[in-house]
Scaffold this motif. Sequence first.
Motif, PDB file in Angstrom:
ATOM      1  N   MET A   1       0.826  -1.209   0.000  1.00 44.53           N
ATOM      2  CA  MET A   1       0.000   0.000   0.000  1.00 44.53           C
ATOM      3  C   MET A   1       0.862   1.261   0.000  1.00 44.53           C
ATOM      4  SD  MET A   1      -2.725   1.217   2.877  1.00 44.53           S
ATOM      5  CE  MET A   1      -3.406   2.857   2.848  1.00 44.53           C
ATOM      6  N   TRP A   2       1.846   1.291   0.901  1.00 52.83           N
ATOM      7  CA  TRP A   2       2.714   2.469   0.994  1.00 52.83           C
ATOM      8  C   TRP A   2       3.921   2.317   0.084  1.00 52.83           C
ATOM      9  CZ3 TRP A   2       0.812   0.452   5.755  1.00 52.83           C
ATOM     10  CH2 TRP A   2      -0.116   1.284   6.416  1.00 52.83           C
ATOM     11  N   HIS A   3       4.376   3.446  -0.430  1.00 57.09           N
ATOM     12  CA  HIS A   3       5.637   3.475  -1.166  1.00 57.09           C
ATOM     13  C   HIS A   3       6.752   3.797  -0.185  1.00 57.09           C
ATOM     14  CE1 HIS A   3       8.885   4.757  -3.759  1.00 57.09           C
ATOM     15  NE2 HIS A   3       8.860   5.953  -3.189  1.00 57.09           N
ATOM     16  N   TYR A   4       7.840   3.032  -0.244  1.00 48.27           N
ATOM     17  CA  TYR A   4       8.996   3.291   0.613  1.00 48.27           C
ATOM     18  C   TYR A   4      10.185   3.666  -0.261  1.00 48.27           C
ATOM     19  CZ  TYR A   4       6.228   0.950   4.179  1.00 48.27           C
ATOM     20  OH  TYR A   4       5.228   0.602   5.050  1.00 48.27           O
ATOM     21  N   ALA A   5      10.792   4.785   0.044  1.00 42.25           N
ATOM     22  CA  ALA A   5      12.014   5.169  -0.658  1.00 42.25           C
ATOM     23  C   ALA A   5      13.143   4.243  -0.218  1.00 42.25           C
ATOM     24  CB  ALA A   5      12.362   6.621  -0.338  1.00 42.25           C
ATOM     25  N   LYS A   6      14.164   4.133  -1.039  1.00 44.30           N
ATOM     26  CA  LYS A   6      15.306   3.269  -0.726  1.00 44.30           C
ATOM     27  C   LYS A   6      16.381   4.092  -0.026  1.00 44.30           C
ATOM     28  CE  LYS A   6      17.368  -0.780  -2.815  1.00 44.30           C
ATOM     29  NZ  LYS A   6      17.523  -1.571  -4.060  1.00 44.30           N
ATOM     30  N   PRO A   7      16.558   3.890   1.282  1.00 46.13           N
ATOM     31  CA  PRO A   7      17.565   4.673   1.997  1.00 46.13           C
ATOM     32  C   PRO A   7      18.979   4.388   1.495  1.00 46.13           C
ATOM     33  CG  PRO A   7      16.054   3.600   3.529  1.00 46.13           C
ATOM     34  CD  PRO A   7      15.821   2.994   2.184  1.00 46.13           C
ATOM     35  N   ILE A   8      19.829   5.407   1.566  1.00 51.85           N
ATOM     36  CA  ILE A   8      21.258   5.257   1.264  1.00 51.85           C
ATOM     37  C   ILE A   8      21.980   5.162   2.604  1.00 51.85           C
ATOM     38  CG2 ILE A   8      23.271   6.341   0.190  1.00 51.85           C
ATOM     39  CD1 ILE A   8      21.251   7.826  -1.650  1.00 51.85           C
ATOM     40  N   VAL A   9      22.664   4.041   2.818  1.00 53.76           N
ATOM     41  CA  VAL A   9      23.240   3.747   4.134  1.00 53.76           C
ATOM     42  C   VAL A   9      24.724   3.401   3.999  1.00 53.76           C
ATOM     43  CG1 VAL A   9      23.117   2.269   6.178  1.00 53.76           C
ATOM     44  CG2 VAL A   9      21.016   2.864   4.939  1.00 53.76           C
ATOM     45  N   VAL A  10      25.567   4.155   4.676  1.00 52.69           N
ATOM     46  CA  VAL A  10      26.986   3.806   4.783  1.00 52.69           C
ATOM     47  C   VAL A  10      27.114   2.729   5.857  1.00 52.69           C
ATOM     48  CG1 VAL A  10      29.281   4.642   5.405  1.00 52.69           C
ATOM     49  CG2 VAL A  10      27.763   6.085   4.037  1.00 52.69           C
ATOM     50  N   GLN A 304       2.859   1.494   9.775  1.00 52.94           N
ATOM     51  CA  GLN A 304       3.954   0.729   9.176  1.00 52.94           C
ATOM     52  C   GLN A 304       4.977   1.687   8.575  1.00 52.94           C
ATOM     53  OE1 GLN A 304       2.639  -2.975   7.261  1.00 52.94           O
ATOM     54  NE2 GLN A 304       4.130  -2.559   5.657  1.00 52.94           N
ATOM     55  N   PRO A 305       5.853   2.264   9.405  1.00 53.81           N
ATOM     56  CA  PRO A 305       6.781   3.296   8.931  1.00 53.81           C
ATOM     57  C   PRO A 305       7.930   2.772   8.074  1.00 53.81           C
ATOM     58  CG  PRO A 305       7.109   2.876  11.264  1.00 53.81           C
ATOM     59  CD  PRO A 305       5.903   2.095  10.866  1.00 53.81           C
ATOM     60  N   TYR A 306       8.087   1.458   8.023  1.00 52.54           N
ATOM     61  CA  TYR A 306       9.128   0.861   7.174  1.00 52.54           C
ATOM     62  C   TYR A 306       8.605  -0.471   6.639  1.00 52.54           C
ATOM     63  CZ  TYR A 306      10.077  -1.329  11.731  1.00 52.54           C
ATOM     64  OH  TYR A 306       9.951  -1.985  12.933  1.00 52.54           O
ATOM     65  N   PRO A 307       9.249  -1.054   5.622  1.00 53.09           N
ATOM     66  CA  PRO A 307       8.709  -2.256   4.971  1.00 53.09           C
ATOM     67  C   PRO A 307       8.427  -3.407   5.941  1.00 53.09           C
ATOM     68  CG  PRO A 307      10.489  -1.338   3.661  1.00 53.09           C
ATOM     69  CD  PRO A 307      10.463  -0.559   4.945  1.00 53.09           C
ATOM     70  N   GLU A 308       7.301  -4.053   5.740  1.00 53.71           N
ATOM     71  CA  GLU A 308       6.842  -5.101   6.649  1.00 53.71           C
ATOM     72  C   GLU A 308       7.845  -6.234   6.869  1.00 53.71           C
ATOM     73  OE1 GLU A 308       2.755  -7.650   7.478  1.00 53.71           O
ATOM     74  OE2 GLU A 308       3.136  -6.851   5.479  1.00 53.71           O
ATOM     75  N   PRO A 309       8.611  -6.689   5.843  1.00 53.99           N
ATOM     76  CA  PRO A 309       9.571  -7.768   6.087  1.00 53.99           C
ATOM     77  C   PRO A 309      10.638  -7.428   7.126  1.00 53.99           C
ATOM     78  CG  PRO A 309       9.172  -7.539   3.736  1.00 53.99           C
ATOM     79  CD  PRO A 309       8.522  -6.365   4.400  1.00 53.99           C
ATOM     80  N   LEU A 310      10.811  -6.140   7.418  1.00 60.86           N
ATOM     81  CA  LEU A 310      11.810  -5.729   8.412  1.00 60.86           C
ATOM     82  C   LEU A 310      11.246  -5.731   9.827  1.00 60.86           C
ATOM     83  CD1 LEU A 310      13.471  -2.762   6.487  1.00 60.86           C
ATOM     84  CD2 LEU A 310      14.309  -5.108   6.720  1.00 60.86           C
ATOM     85  N   LEU A 311       9.931  -5.921   9.952  1.00 65.31           N
ATOM     86  CA  LEU A 311       9.319  -5.949  11.271  1.00 65.31           C
ATOM     87  C   LEU A 311       9.716  -7.225  11.993  1.00 65.31           C
ATOM     88  CD1 LEU A 311       7.399  -4.683  13.327  1.00 65.31           C
ATOM     89  CD2 LEU A 311       5.525  -5.901  12.224  1.00 65.31           C
ATOM     90  N   ASP A 312      10.365  -7.079  13.132  1.00 64.74           N
ATOM     91  CA  ASP A 312      10.856  -8.223  13.893  1.00 64.74           C
ATOM     92  C   ASP A 312      10.853  -7.815  15.358  1.00 64.74           C
ATOM     93  OD1 ASP A 312      12.132 -10.360  15.011  1.00 64.74           O
ATOM     94  OD2 ASP A 312      13.920 -10.264  13.754  1.00 64.74           O
ATOM     95  N   VAL A 313      10.052  -8.507  16.167  1.00 66.09           N
ATOM     96  CA  VAL A 313       9.936  -8.111  17.571  1.00 66.09           C
ATOM     97  C   VAL A 313      10.921  -8.855  18.470  1.00 66.09           C
ATOM     98  CG1 VAL A 313       7.529  -7.405  17.383  1.00 66.09           C
ATOM     99  CG2 VAL A 313       8.065  -9.772  18.013  1.00 66.09           C
TER     100      VAL A 313
END
Length: 322
Positions: A1-10, A304-313
């Motif tokens: 549903m939401w579009h997530y931009a691809k962060p640039i991470v060092v 859901q502030p970030y992609p669902e596959p990254l949700l890990d409790v």
Amino acid sequence: MWHYAKPIVVVSECLGFSPCRYNGDQLNDEVVHKLWPFVQFIPVCPEVRIGLGTPRETIRLVKDGENVRLVQPSTGMDITEQMNEFSFLFLNQLLDVDGFILKSRSPSCGIKDVKIYSSKQKGPAAGKGSGMFAEHVLRMFGYKAVEEEGRLTNFVIREHFLTKLFTLALFREVKQTKSHHRLVEFHAEYKYLFMAYHQQKLKKLGNIVANQARLPIEEVFLQYEQTLYELFARRSRRNSNINVCQHMIGYFKHELSSEEKQYVHELLEKYRVGKLPLSSITTVIRSWAIRYQNEYLLKQRYFQPYPEPLLDVTDSGKGRDY
């Protein structure tokens, strides 16, 4: 549903990209591995970049009066200037960056708790601080999403890091459009997330978007960006999240049965005392938004502030929030 931009991470190169640790090892970090499909990584090993081999003799931070030097005790080399020069040049050539994931306790990359010794010789640490490369990162990019891989095993720290990282990445994307309309949409989607972080900053962001002074769009984005960094300076608090949930529950005060209202308030109380994760409540509220077709709430990235596959409790057990 939401579009997530691809962060640039060092990211520290030893965290799954190259066997470049001092002992020739490569660490396969779980958080970095999960992030791989969703971010653009820029791997770097400052120690290799300044000419140290792999494997290599240990380097350490050593107190020198009021200063700290980076030395290699076995060879007597002082590599402070080389590390400072590399750090400055590397970080200054980054056109866009949203975050950093650095190796903990490293004399080059560690963000905190890196041992600082009183001499080159073996002995107890005289104090703790930041690695030399990390110190430049914090000075130049401390307002971005910056963390050590070790701390990201903590659920609370990881949640804040990912939320900040993906929000800043999307804002960077919106900023590039120079569109006031896109900024208005962005602000509306993040209303409740920003409320959970800082109500006063949310109000200030709203005033900036309103732009009653008719400022140029570049100035509007500049002010909004600066306030966004201030808003994310600390993570959201439990009472603030409860307040946001109560706001959203208010949308259904005429539709919900007394039993449903009682149930969600019981969930909130369990969250208040640390017995449930926040997602236990937001999942229920989102289900009501779907049932009653509340389009405004359904657009809220608070769910859901970030992609669902990254949700890990899962959690390291240190500082668990529930």
